[in-house]
Design an enzyme around this catalytic site. Sequence first.
Site, PDB file in Angstrom:
ATOM      1  N   VAL A   7      73.721 -10.554  -5.600  1.00 30.98           N
ATOM      2  CA  VAL A   7      73.932 -10.915  -6.891  1.00 30.98           C
ATOM      3  C   VAL A   7      74.632 -10.141  -7.841  1.00 30.98           C
ATOM      4  O   VAL A   7      74.394 -10.001  -8.919  1.00 30.98           O
ATOM      5  CB  VAL A   7      72.354 -11.245  -7.511  1.00 30.98           C
ATOM      6  CG1 VAL A   7      71.609 -12.182  -6.851  1.00 30.98           C
ATOM      7  CG2 VAL A   7      71.586  -9.983  -7.391  1.00 30.98           C
ATOM      8  N   LYS A   8      75.446  -9.178  -7.198  1.00 32.95           N
ATOM      9  CA  LYS A   8      76.198  -8.225  -7.877  1.00 32.95           C
ATOM     10  C   LYS A   8      77.724  -8.683  -8.152  1.00 32.95           C
ATOM     11  O   LYS A   8      78.084  -9.452  -7.520  1.00 32.95           O
ATOM     12  CB  LYS A   8      76.209  -6.747  -7.363  1.00 32.95           C
ATOM     13  CG  LYS A   8      74.903  -6.177  -6.995  1.00 32.95           C
ATOM     14  CD  LYS A   8      74.351  -6.180  -8.506  1.00 32.95           C
ATOM     15  CE  LYS A   8      73.015  -5.108  -8.509  1.00 32.95           C
ATOM     16  NZ  LYS A   8      71.755  -5.997  -7.765  1.00 32.95           N
TER      17      LYS A   8
END
Length: 414
Positions: A185-186
């Site tokens: 999720v970066k």
Amino acid sequence: MPGFEFFGEEERKEVNDVLATGILMRYGFDGARKGIWKSKELEQAICSKFHCGFAQLTSSGTSALTTALAALGIGAGDEVIMPSFTFVASFEAVLSVGAVPVVVDVNESLTLDPVAVRKALTSATRCIMPVHMCGSMADLDALQEICRDHHLILLEDACQSIGASYKGRRLGTIGDAGTFSFDFVKTVTCAEGGAVLTNDQSIYLKCDGYTDHGHDHIGQDRGAELHPFIGYNYRISELHAAVGLAQFRKLDDFLSIQKKNHQYLQSELSKIPELKFRIIPDPAGDSHTFLSWFMPTRELTELLVDELKAQQIFGGNFYWFEHNWHYIRKWVHLKEGKTLNRLTEAQSKALMKLKTQDFSKSDAIMGCCISTAIGLGWTEEQRIEKGAKLSAAIRKILGNHAVPSSSRELNSVS
Ligand SMILES: Cc1ncc(COP(=O)(O)O)c(C=O)c1O
């Protein structure tokens, strides 16, 4: 917000390069890999884009933090000052090297409050670990001054802020070391991965060995390499690095899309005078992954959260105050010292103290804060709809529950 929104041919091409050789490991097999070194390539790309001396890829952001702490010489009994609002990885990494996490308040920047940091200093303090949460940055001038005054190490956790900067320098390159996460999720993802950044060659060499069982990486015969110190396996694989490389090349595109979407949403919410926005120490350096804003009181914030859930538009908004991973209030396992292996006495004592420590300043801030994740893939229509629905829900709550400005909880904090 995360790079996975934009996977494509570029990622596939890099992965296929690795699969074509069959060498999935980043070290050794020099002949068979036919010149394909994706991990090294990504490390070089990070260094040249961010004007940083050295980068060491790791298996995750958490192992990057652990590696950085070890390479900086932080260990048994050393106190590391960290914020009450972060990800659980911050204290996990500190505990894993035998050090003591000292948790202190955040301010309206949602990052370490330098005043709280000064108050927490003791003779055991070795390191200050700001966490650049939600795409923006801590007040690094103030924290660096404390480090200089007290001969402390500055370790920047920039896991959530890849590409953001402070006064012209990229986050993660300003302290003695900094870390990135490339988890799913970066901003830049490779599924699981991380990096330690530093401008100090001796720290880099320690990271290089520590992440690979202490190997000195001298010569071409892996079996003959020496182990100047004990390390672990925190290696990244070539497959992960290949995805990360393709993603990293798209970083500028990601950042400009985020900025455009963020600016639109902020301009819409700015029309509501009761709202305040997160303080950003250097607005030009924001990476715009989230728009973080404050309702006037905690009660109104909770009502809004309920309203957004009822309308099924809460997705993409985060009320960290109630979040199990990100805020001290819900870190019950930490406060109760629930580890599988035995803690040191200093660690146990510090964790016990957390149960009764006063975090009312952080509570007043986090209790009123909502962060809206900025999508990369939003269409024009979706962006407008997002702004309109969010504004309407906020206006509804504020309209039905007027609050005199004197009773605003946030005003009493700053
Ligand atoms: C601030 C912060 N630090 C560290 C980490 C750990 O990164 P990883 O999930 O790659 O281990 C995260 C991950 O969410 C994070 O948000």
